[in-house]
Scaffold this active site. Structure first.
Site, PDB file in Angstrom:
ATOM      1  N   HIS A  58      61.069  62.550  32.756  1.00 12.50           N
ATOM      2  CA  HIS A  58      61.158  62.654  31.297  1.00 12.50           C
ATOM      3  C   HIS A  58      59.754  62.431  30.740  1.00 12.50           C
ATOM      4  CE1 HIS A  58      61.956  62.198  27.129  1.00 12.50           C
ATOM      5  NE2 HIS A  58      61.473  60.977  27.142  1.00 12.50           N
ATOM      6  N   ASP A 103      65.743  66.230  26.677  1.00 13.81           N
ATOM      7  CA  ASP A 103      64.979  67.435  27.032  1.00 13.81           C
ATOM      8  C   ASP A 103      65.930  68.622  27.229  1.00 13.81           C
ATOM      9  OD1 ASP A 103      62.298  65.929  27.605  1.00 13.81           O
ATOM     10  OD2 ASP A 103      63.828  64.860  28.731  1.00 13.81           O
TER      11      ASP A 103
HETATM   12  P1  NAX Z   1      62.072  50.567  19.297  1.00 10.69           P
HETATM   13  O1  NAX Z   1      60.712  50.035  19.527  1.00 10.69           O
HETATM   14  O2  NAX Z   1      62.551  50.875  17.916  1.00 10.69           O
HETATM   15  O3  NAX Z   1      63.135  49.581  19.957  1.00 10.69           O
HETATM   16  C1  NAX Z   1      62.979  49.035  21.224  1.00 10.69           C
HETATM   17  C2  NAX Z   1      63.598  47.666  21.217  1.00 10.69           C
HETATM   18  O4  NAX Z   1      63.592  47.152  22.558  1.00 10.69           O
HETATM   19  C3  NAX Z   1      62.831  46.649  20.354  1.00 10.69           C
HETATM   20  O5  NAX Z   1      63.707  46.118  19.386  1.00 10.69           O
HETATM   21  C4  NAX Z   1      62.364  45.606  21.355  1.00 10.69           C
HETATM   22  O6  NAX Z   1      62.374  44.306  20.823  1.00 10.69           O
HETATM   23  C5  NAX Z   1      63.391  45.767  22.467  1.00 10.69           C
HETATM   24  N1  NAX Z   1      62.957  45.226  23.763  1.00 10.69           N
HETATM   25  C6  NAX Z   1      61.704  45.172  24.272  1.00 10.69           C
HETATM   26  N2  NAX Z   1      61.726  44.540  25.448  1.00 10.69           N
HETATM   27  C7  NAX Z   1      62.996  44.185  25.701  1.00 10.69           C
HETATM   28  C8  NAX Z   1      63.629  43.475  26.750  1.00 10.69           C
HETATM   29  N3  NAX Z   1      62.921  42.993  27.773  1.00 10.69           N
HETATM   30  N4  NAX Z   1      64.961  43.274  26.680  1.00 10.69           N
HETATM   31  C9  NAX Z   1      65.659  43.725  25.618  1.00 10.69           C
HETATM   32  N5  NAX Z   1      65.117  44.382  24.582  1.00 10.69           N
HETATM   33  C10 NAX Z   1      63.790  44.616  24.623  1.00 10.69           C
HETATM   34  O7  NAX Z   1      62.176  51.870  20.233  1.00 10.69           O
HETATM   35  P2  NAX Z   1      63.213  53.066  20.198  1.00 10.69           P
HETATM   36  O8  NAX Z   1      62.715  54.124  19.303  1.00 10.69           O
HETATM   37  O9  NAX Z   1      64.584  52.534  19.985  1.00 10.69           O
HETATM   38  O10 NAX Z   1      63.041  53.613  21.690  1.00 10.69           O
HETATM   39  C11 NAX Z   1      63.413  52.842  22.802  1.00 10.69           C
HETATM   40  C12 NAX Z   1      62.858  53.421  24.075  1.00 10.69           C
HETATM   41  O11 NAX Z   1      63.370  54.732  24.313  1.00 10.69           O
HETATM   42  C13 NAX Z   1      61.338  53.578  24.088  1.00 10.69           C
HETATM   43  O12 NAX Z   1      60.840  53.134  25.341  1.00 10.69           O
HETATM   44  C14 NAX Z   1      61.138  55.068  23.954  1.00 10.69           C
HETATM   45  O13 NAX Z   1      59.913  55.489  24.503  1.00 10.69           O
HETATM   46  C15 NAX Z   1      62.314  55.573  24.727  1.00 10.69           C
HETATM   47  N6  NAX Z   1      62.712  56.968  24.528  1.00 10.69           N
HETATM   48  C16 NAX Z   1      63.182  57.657  25.599  1.00 10.69           C
HETATM   49  C17 NAX Z   1      63.677  58.929  25.498  1.00 10.69           C
HETATM   50  C18 NAX Z   1      64.213  59.665  26.692  1.00 10.69           C
HETATM   51  O14 NAX Z   1      64.523  60.846  26.537  1.00 10.69           O
HETATM   52  N7  NAX Z   1      64.345  59.083  27.893  1.00 10.69           N
HETATM   53  C19 NAX Z   1      63.644  59.647  24.208  1.00 10.69           C
HETATM   54  C20 NAX Z   1      63.539  58.755  23.020  1.00 10.69           C
HETATM   55  C21 NAX Z   1      62.654  57.552  23.189  1.00 10.69           C
HETATM   56  O15 NAX Z   1      61.326  57.924  22.947  1.00 10.69           O
END
Ligand code: NAX
Length: 324
Positions: free
Chosen positions: A187, A159
């Protein structure tokens, strides 16, 4: 030569990590002389995909990459860790209520908090990226009573960087000339990008832009809705920019900002009317290994209302979990 730093990364098969891991192995957080060992956590079904990413890491022949561990056991992933990037989270699936999403993630961050508590070095620095990031970080801290709470943070940097870029474009100045921009709160679209103290080459940014209406009616909603705009355009959520923001956050925390303000979600000390127990975006400066809240800023009526809205949302998220 330095001994290698152990870096935990969760969600290693996901799209953010597909950018993040390569930059970590290249030295973008700890610098060009610091080897790293990556400790990658995923859920069991995603482990084959992680192994594919590890093959690509090998194929980069990064001189600083001293080892890679792949696991579905949080205790292994957090063992002796120096830095942890908590990216993995449960995404919202079709028909899922917000409350169910909060609860599913609370369960994940409870388990990981316990593992952090048991296995990590007390000096480890932690960033939570997986959404809802601030509340996930608060749950992590609550489940790691023996781990220093101040070392647990949430990512507001995307952000912050989004706001910087919009300000620079509007003012017609290089983004590197900006300082003293703050993003407060959660966020989420309620976050508050605050330009009141911002400068461009040391001069007041609000004076330079001279358009308070643009700030309220354009800048704030543009930053709030930027994630949605990227999804609409790209067909997938922000990934490279999110990875970049996580790198910026941790590099600045480990190496310092030389007085420049950045925004981090940190455990509240009660200042600015932010209740203790919340992990809330505030402006900070960093010296190597430490963040320092920017203190004593005046809060006017508009800032107060924006802050209260985003703090209210953080309180609601925690309350929804506590009620279950
Ligand atoms: P993806 O869905 O591509 O990847 C997430 C990965 O986490 C998956 O491979 C899944 O298998 C794994 N996962 C789920 N549960 C788990 C656990 N208990 N232990 C280990 N791994 C686990 O998502 P991606 O685009 O990489 O985004 C990841 C996260 O970042 C999401 O929650 C998303 O909302 C968040 N974001 C946060 C942002 C921020 O500014 N704070 C911005 C970007 C993003 O949207």
């Amino acid at each position: 030569p330095h001994s290698a730093k152990r870096v935990t990364v969760t969600g290693a098969a996901g799209q953010i990590c597909y950018s993040l891991l390569f930059r970590l192995a290249k030295g973008d957080v700890f610098g060009p002389d610091q080897p790293v060992i990556l400790q990658l956590l995923e859920i069991p079904q995603a482990l084959p995909a992680v192994r594919g990413v590890v093959m690509e890491l090998e194929d980069c022949a990064f001189p600083l990459l001293a080892g890679v561990v792949v696991t579905d056991d949080p205790a292994v992933a957090f063992r002796d860790t120096d830095a942890a990037f908590l990216i993995g989270a449960r995404p919202r699936s079709k028909g899922m209520e917000r409350r169910d999403l909060l609860l599913a993630n609370a369960e994940i961050f409870k388990v990981q908090g316990q593992a952090l508590d048991k296995a990590a070095r007390r000096e480890a620095r932690v960033i939570v990226v997986g959404n809802p990031a601030n509340t996930n970080a608060a749950i992590l801290a609550a489940n790691a009573p023996g781990f220093p709470t101040e070392n647990i943070t949430a990512m507001l940097r995307l952000d912050h960087n989004r706001a910087l870029s919009q300000f620079a474009a509007k003012a017609g100045v290089p983004v590197g000339s900006l300082d003293r921009v703050a993003v407060w709160g959660n966020h989420s679209p309620t976050m508050f990008p605050d330009w009141r103290f911002a400068t461009a080459n040391g001069k007041s940014l609000p004076d330079l832009i001279g358009d308070g209406d643009w700030y309220k009616s354009k800048l704030i909603p543009t930053v709030a809705q930027r994630g949605t705009a990227v999804i609409e355009a790209r067909g997938a959520s922000s990934a490279a920019s999110a990875a970049n923001a996580a790198i910026d956050h941790m590099r600045d925390w480990f190496q310092g900002t030389n007085g420049r303000w950045v925004s981090m979600g940190v455990p509240s000390d009660g200042s600015y009317g932010i209740p203790k127990g919340l992990i809330c975006g505030v402006p900070v400066t960093c010296t190597p290994g430490q963040y320092h809240r920017v203190t004593g800023l005046p809060i006017d009526e508009f800032a107060r209302s924006m802050l209260d809205r985003t703090i209210g949302e953080l309180k609601e998220e925690l309350a929804a979990i506590a009620k279950s």
